[in-house]
Structures are given as C-alpha cells and as structure tokens.
Design an enzyme around this catalytic site. Structure first.
Site, mmCIF file in Angstrom:
data_model
loop_
_atom_site.group_PDB
_atom_site.id
_atom_site.type_symbol
_atom_site.label_atom_id
_atom_site.label_comp_id
_atom_site.label_asym_id
_atom_site.label_seq_id
_atom_site.Cartn_x
_atom_site.Cartn_y
_atom_site.Cartn_z
ATOM 1 N N ARG A 37 -15.411 0.082 -4.913
ATOM 2 C CA ARG A 37 -15.088 -1.105 -5.498
ATOM 3 C C ARG A 37 -16.263 -1.648 -6.508
ATOM 4 O O ARG A 37 -17.501 -1.496 -6.177
ATOM 5 C CB ARG A 37 -14.654 -2.357 -4.641
ATOM 6 C CG ARG A 37 -13.350 -2.405 -4.169
ATOM 7 C CD ARG A 37 -12.231 -2.609 -4.951
ATOM 8 N NE ARG A 37 -10.851 -2.321 -4.339
ATOM 9 C CZ ARG A 37 -10.037 -1.573 -4.328
ATOM 10 N NH1 ARG A 37 -10.378 -0.401 -4.654
ATOM 11 N NH2 ARG A 37 -8.911 -1.575 -3.634
ATOM 12 N N GLU A 82 -12.777 -5.424 -13.937
ATOM 13 C CA GLU A 82 -11.765 -4.549 -14.726
ATOM 14 C C GLU A 82 -10.755 -5.136 -15.353
ATOM 15 O O GLU A 82 -10.246 -6.474 -14.632
ATOM 16 C CB GLU A 82 -11.114 -3.555 -13.632
ATOM 17 C CG GLU A 82 -12.249 -2.952 -12.958
ATOM 18 C CD GLU A 82 -11.516 -1.960 -11.586
ATOM 19 O OE1 GLU A 82 -10.399 -1.982 -11.572
ATOM 20 O OE2 GLU A 82 -12.499 -1.320 -10.813
ATOM 21 N N HIS A 136 -10.725 3.302 -13.056
ATOM 22 C CA HIS A 136 -10.188 3.084 -11.843
ATOM 23 C C HIS A 136 -8.891 4.120 -11.432
ATOM 24 O O HIS A 136 -7.632 3.352 -11.176
ATOM 25 C CB HIS A 136 -10.001 1.692 -11.371
ATOM 26 C CG HIS A 136 -9.574 1.404 -10.240
ATOM 27 N ND1 HIS A 136 -9.897 0.167 -9.658
ATOM 28 C CD2 HIS A 136 -9.151 2.164 -8.941
ATOM 29 C CE1 HIS A 136 -9.732 0.012 -8.304
ATOM 30 N NE2 HIS A 136 -9.323 1.307 -8.024
HETATM 31 P P1 NAP Z 1 -12.242 3.632 5.734
HETATM 32 O O1 NAP Z 1 -11.836 4.773 6.308
HETATM 33 O O2 NAP Z 1 -12.171 2.193 6.122
HETATM 34 O O3 NAP Z 1 -13.951 3.906 5.495
HETATM 35 C C1 NAP Z 1 -14.705 2.757 4.972
HETATM 36 C C2 NAP Z 1 -15.941 2.875 5.500
HETATM 37 O O4 NAP Z 1 -16.932 1.999 4.814
HETATM 38 C C3 NAP Z 1 -16.016 2.691 7.183
HETATM 39 O O5 NAP Z 1 -16.444 4.017 7.724
HETATM 40 C C4 NAP Z 1 -17.080 1.526 7.301
HETATM 41 O O6 NAP Z 1 -17.767 1.767 8.269
HETATM 42 C C5 NAP Z 1 -17.942 1.497 6.015
HETATM 43 N N1 NAP Z 1 -18.545 0.169 5.919
HETATM 44 C C6 NAP Z 1 -17.548 -0.723 5.761
HETATM 45 N N2 NAP Z 1 -18.485 -1.663 5.449
HETATM 46 C C7 NAP Z 1 -19.722 -1.396 5.292
HETATM 47 C C8 NAP Z 1 -21.114 -1.910 4.969
HETATM 48 N N3 NAP Z 1 -21.030 -3.200 4.849
HETATM 49 N N4 NAP Z 1 -22.069 -0.868 4.694
HETATM 50 C C9 NAP Z 1 -21.912 0.228 4.908
HETATM 51 N N5 NAP Z 1 -20.688 0.800 5.271
HETATM 52 C C10 NAP Z 1 -19.660 0.089 5.395
HETATM 53 O O7 NAP Z 1 -11.681 3.308 4.161
HETATM 54 P P2 NAP Z 1 -11.335 4.676 3.059
HETATM 55 O O8 NAP Z 1 -9.965 4.984 3.235
HETATM 56 O O9 NAP Z 1 -12.497 5.621 3.227
HETATM 57 O O10 NAP Z 1 -11.449 3.970 1.894
HETATM 58 C C11 NAP Z 1 -12.821 3.165 1.492
HETATM 59 C C12 NAP Z 1 -12.513 2.409 0.152
HETATM 60 O O11 NAP Z 1 -12.332 3.158 -0.798
HETATM 61 C C13 NAP Z 1 -11.338 1.580 0.023
HETATM 62 O O12 NAP Z 1 -11.486 0.294 0.719
HETATM 63 C C14 NAP Z 1 -11.255 0.995 -1.333
HETATM 64 O O13 NAP Z 1 -12.009 0.011 -1.713
HETATM 65 C C15 NAP Z 1 -11.880 2.344 -2.167
HETATM 66 N N6 NAP Z 1 -10.718 3.006 -2.908
HETATM 67 C C16 NAP Z 1 -10.995 3.419 -4.185
HETATM 68 C C17 NAP Z 1 -10.086 3.931 -4.920
HETATM 69 C C18 NAP Z 1 -10.151 4.278 -6.298
HETATM 70 O O14 NAP Z 1 -9.168 4.434 -6.995
HETATM 71 N N7 NAP Z 1 -11.279 4.482 -6.863
HETATM 72 C C19 NAP Z 1 -8.894 4.503 -4.129
HETATM 73 C C20 NAP Z 1 -8.813 4.252 -2.955
HETATM 74 C C21 NAP Z 1 -9.854 3.676 -2.032
HETATM 75 P P3 NAP Z 1 -18.453 0.643 9.233
HETATM 76 O O15 NAP Z 1 -17.341 -0.337 9.597
HETATM 77 O O16 NAP Z 1 -18.893 1.257 10.576
HETATM 78 O O17 NAP Z 1 -19.741 0.109 8.337
#
Ligand code: NAP
Length: 316
Positions: free
Chosen positions: A234, A263, A281
């Site tokens: 994000r 955005e 995005h």
């Molecule tokens: P996920 O499986 O929940 O993984 C997110 C990871 O981030 C978790 O393992 C979490 O571990 C870590 N995290 C959370 N807070 C943190 C912090 N303060 N410092 C360091 N690490 C932290 O989610 P996902 O499915 O991989 O998706 C991740 C993100 O990608 C989404 O939330 C979304 O914002 C973004 N995304 C972007 C697009 C795009 O089009 N560009 C598409 C899809 C998703 P801990 O809780 O242990 O810290």
C-alpha cells in the site's frame, strides 16, 4: 425478498453485475451523480444490509452512519485498511476479504517490477524507440540479480510467493515481520537490519495504522545508493516524500512502485527518473484473479444472508 446491498466502486464486470442483480437488490453508487448519491443513502440507507466494495475504496464513516441496518462489508481484495475497524467492530458489522486467490498474480507483478527496475526495461524500451540505439548513445551496464540478497518486508501469503519465485534467480531471501515465519528463510532482527543486509526490499505488508510510513528515510538511506525498493503493498507503507528525496539525491538506487499514497495521484518528481518504474495498482488485475475475487466476495455475501459460515471472514 432479496437482501438490499450497496455496491461501491466501478470495477465490476458485466458478469459480476448480472450475478449480483440476480442474488440481491443492488444499488450501484458509482453510477449516480454526487447529489443523487446522498438521496439514495437517505432513502434506501436504512434498508441496506450489505456492502460490496473494493480494497482501495473500503467504506467511510459517513456511509457507515447512513446504513444503520448494515450487517456485512464484503471487500473485493485482501487489504482491509480502508475499512474503519473500530467503527465496524463497535457496530458488530462483519467484514470479509478475498485472500489467496490473488496471491500468485500479485507475486508475479512484484517479480516483474523488480526485474524491470534492476534491468531498467522501461528505460531500454524508450532508448530503442527514440532512436538512441541507432545513434549509438552510450548505455551503462545494469546490475545482476544473482548472488544478491532480497529482503521481504511482510512474509505472509504474497511475501512467501515472491520468495518462491526469487530463489531460482540465485537470490538469497531474508525477511522481516513481527512474528517468526516459515523455515528455512531467515528473519532479520529488525526492519533496519533487513535493509542493511539486503540489496533490494520488496514490501508486502498490509496497509493501515500499524504500517504507516514503515519505510521511512532511515530505512531508505540504509538500503542505500545501490539498493532497490519495490512496493506492491500500500502507498501508505512508504514515506513517499522521503522516497522522492532519496531518489532525487541518489541516496536510493531505484524504485518500482505499484501503489501510492494518494492514488491515482503520483508525485510528478518520480516521472523524471529513469531508475523508477511505475504501475497503476494492478497487482491483482488479471482476468483470472479478478474473476476469482469477485466470486469469493459474492460467496461471502451469499453465505452471510443464508446464515452459513463465511468463506473468508476478516478477524481484526
Ligand atoms: P498476509 O498474508 O496477511 O501477509 C501480511 C504480512 O505482513 C504478515 O505475514 C504480517 O506478519 C506482516 N506484517 C503485518 N504488519 C507488519 C509490520 N508492522 N511490520 C512488518 N510486517 C508486518 O497478507 P497478503 O495476502 O500477503 O497481502 C499483503 C498485502 O498486500 C495486502 O494487505 C494488501 O495491502 C497488499 N496487496 C496489494 C495488491 C496490489 O494490487 N498491489 C494486491 C493484493 C494485496 P506479522 O503480523 O507477523 O508482522
């Protein structure tokens, strides 16, 4: 009687719209003029029981207040940072998202951005098209990926899928997140340590308050003039002003960005750099992912109104 739902955003395909209209009594807010939207919320708001929205739009406090009978917000996307968690929790409104079905495509984009940035593909394309090759304009060498360290910030579904893809490129993988992730990858002791140990950082955390400007000037300076930042998470996770300054001064080597703070506004200063790659995005913007995301979002709404377990509830 079909449940009445409010649909936010414009990314719904004719296929999804038809399915929604078959299942629910739908109000598509985006197709109304500004004034008509307030009228709709005033007249139909008290009857609306569900909202379908995108990860970027989420739902704001004003709309929540206008929907006193709201039971569920189904987010088309995995990020739920645009849903005010305290407000929905206080009201007992359920929230769902669409994890997993988009992971592979988003990871593909992250790797594509990294390659495009490190091998400077957009710049090389411009070099050929503008006749610079024919004119024998000197071209600097790019850097190799092999033997470098890729630091993944947020080692969840997408972060791990990125790691899987990068290992065959000969990159060593390290990561940082608050909890311990799966073996055998190495978790760095802090975000700064990861930036110090890595040649590139790939940001894959959620957005929201906990990650606001996590990638700040200090992290960027630590990554350094040979370092590359990739952000598919994000825009809020990166201090954009600090990023612009670091690139302008050469304190950061390169950046590839799919997401931005405001955005679709992108800082003009980023357009000036050949070492910056920008996409609008589009991590999950494939026919396959978007179809699966829509299907899952609708399945959550259907399950809720049938009183069945939600396929993918968000636990805040
Ligand atoms: P996920 O499986 O929940 O993984 C997110 C990871 O981030 C978790 O393992 C979490 O571990 C870590 N995290 C959370 N807070 C943190 C912090 N303060 N410092 C360091 N690490 C932290 O989610 P996902 O499915 O991989 O998706 C991740 C993100 O990608 C989404 O939330 C979304 O914002 C973004 N995304 C972007 C697009 C795009 O089009 N560009 C598409 C899809 C998703 P801990 O809780 O242990 O810290």
């Amino acid at each position: 009687m079909k449940p009445e739902i409010l649909v936010l955003g414009t990314l719904w395909t004719p296929e999804t719209r038809a399915q929604l209209c078959e299942l629910f009594d739908c109000h598509f807010l985006a197709q109304l003029q500004e004034g008509e939207r307030a009228d709709l919320l005033a007249s139909a708001g008290p009857r609306i029981r569900g909202v379908l929205t995108t990860g970027v739009i989420g739902i704001d406090g004003t709309t929540l207040v206008a929907l006193p009978a709201l039971e569920i917000v189904a987010v088309h996307g995995v990020g739920v940072d645009a849903v005010p968690r305290e407000l929905v929790a206080a009201r007992g409104v359920r929230v769902t998202n669409t994890p997993d079905v988009l992971t592979e495509d988003v990871a593909d984009l992250a790797v594509g951005l990294l390659l495009a940035c490190v091998r400077r593909l957009p710049m090389l394309d411009r070099y050929v098209r503008s006749g610079q090759w024919e004119a024998r304009v000197p071209l600097a060498h790019a850097r190799s990926l092999r033997g470098k360290v890729a630091g993944i910030v947020g080692f969840g579904r997408i972060g791990q899928a990125v790691a899987q893809r990068l290992t065959p490129f000969g990159l060593e993988i390290r990561y940082f997140q608050r909890s311990e992730g799966p073996e055998p990858q190495r978790r760095s002791s802090s975000l700064l340590a990861l930036a110090r140990e890595s040649d590139m950082l790939i940001v894959c955390t959620p957005g929201g308050a906990a990650t606001q400007r996590l990638i700040d000037a200090e992290v960027l300076d630590t990554l350094g003039p040979e370092g590359t930042l990739v952000n598919i998470a994000r825009g809020s996770v990166v201090d954009e002003a600090a990023l612009v300054a670091a690139l302008a001064s050469g304190r950061l080597g390169a950046a590839a960005l799919d997401v931005f703070e405001n955005e679709p506004q992108v800082p003009q200063a980023l357009f000036e750099h050949d070492n910056v790659v920008l996409t609008p995005h589009v991590g999950s913007n494939t026919v396959e992912s978007r179809r699966a995301m829509a299907g899952l979002a609708v399945a959550n709404l259907v399950a809720h109104f049938r009183g069945e377990p939600l396929p993918t509830p968000v636990v805040f």
